[in-house]
Write a protein that holds these residues in place. Structure first.
Motif, PDB file in Angstrom:
ATOM      1  N   SER A 253      -4.576  51.380 -39.732  1.00  0.00           N
ATOM      2  CA  SER A 253      -4.222  52.801 -39.755  1.00  0.00           C
ATOM      3  C   SER A 253      -2.713  53.003 -39.798  1.00  0.00           C
ATOM      4  N   VAL A 254      -1.987  52.247 -39.003  1.00  0.00           N
ATOM      5  CA  VAL A 254      -0.528  52.367 -38.985  1.00  0.00           C
ATOM      6  C   VAL A 254       0.059  51.936 -40.323  1.00  0.00           C
ATOM      7  N   LEU A 255      -0.422  50.818 -40.855  1.00  0.00           N
ATOM      8  CA  LEU A 255       0.077  50.363 -42.152  1.00  0.00           C
ATOM      9  C   LEU A 255      -0.280  51.353 -43.258  1.00  0.00           C
ATOM     10  N   GLY A 256      -1.455  51.933 -43.185  1.00  0.00           N
ATOM     11  CA  GLY A 256      -1.849  52.943 -44.167  1.00  0.00           C
ATOM     12  C   GLY A 256      -0.992  54.191 -44.076  1.00  0.00           C
ATOM     13  N   ALA A 257      -0.659  54.603 -42.873  1.00  0.00           N
ATOM     14  CA  ALA A 257       0.196  55.778 -42.700  1.00  0.00           C
ATOM     15  C   ALA A 257       1.606  55.515 -43.231  1.00  0.00           C
TER      16      ALA A 257
ATOM     17  N   PHE B 227       2.417  53.340 -45.616  1.00  0.00           N
ATOM     18  CA  PHE B 227       2.313  53.283 -47.071  1.00  0.00           C
ATOM     19  C   PHE B 227       2.168  54.681 -47.660  1.00  0.00           C
ATOM     20  N   LEU B 228       1.353  55.523 -47.041  1.00  0.00           N
ATOM     21  CA  LEU B 228       1.170  56.890 -47.527  1.00  0.00           C
ATOM     22  C   LEU B 228       2.467  57.683 -47.432  1.00  0.00           C
ATOM     23  N   ALA B 229       3.203  57.532 -46.339  1.00  0.00           N
ATOM     24  CA  ALA B 229       4.481  58.226 -46.198  1.00  0.00           C
ATOM     25  C   ALA B 229       5.471  57.752 -47.250  1.00  0.00           C
ATOM     26  N   TRP B 230       5.524  56.431 -47.490  1.00  0.00           N
ATOM     27  CA  TRP B 230       6.414  55.907 -48.525  1.00  0.00           C
ATOM     28  C   TRP B 230       6.022  56.439 -49.899  1.00  0.00           C
ATOM     29  N   PHE B 231       4.740  56.458 -50.194  1.00  0.00           N
ATOM     30  CA  PHE B 231       4.259  56.914 -51.492  1.00  0.00           C
ATOM     31  C   PHE B 231       4.566  58.395 -51.715  1.00  0.00           C
TER      32      PHE B 231
END
Length: 52
Positions: free
Chosen positions: A33-37, A39-43
């Motif tokens: 979840s943290v890694l996904g968040a 990545f989503l913020a970077w994207f």
């Protein structure tokens, strides 16, 4: 009846550490979840940069 073994803290900790709980699954879900968040913020934020 009073059983002194059940009130011994070291015995209780040993039993709690041997139980098969959701530890590894919960840890995996939190890490993903943290890694996904991140990545989503970077994207999403990469589109707001200066495009000269």
């Amino acid at each position: 009846m009073h059983n002194p073994v059940t009130h011994d803290p070291t015995t209780l900790l040993a039993v709690a550490s041997d139980s098969a709980g959701p530890g590894w699954l919960l840890r995996t879900v939190i890490v993903v979840s943290v890694l996904g968040a991140v990545f989503l913020a970077w994207f999403l934020l990469r589109g707001y940069g200066d495009k000269d």
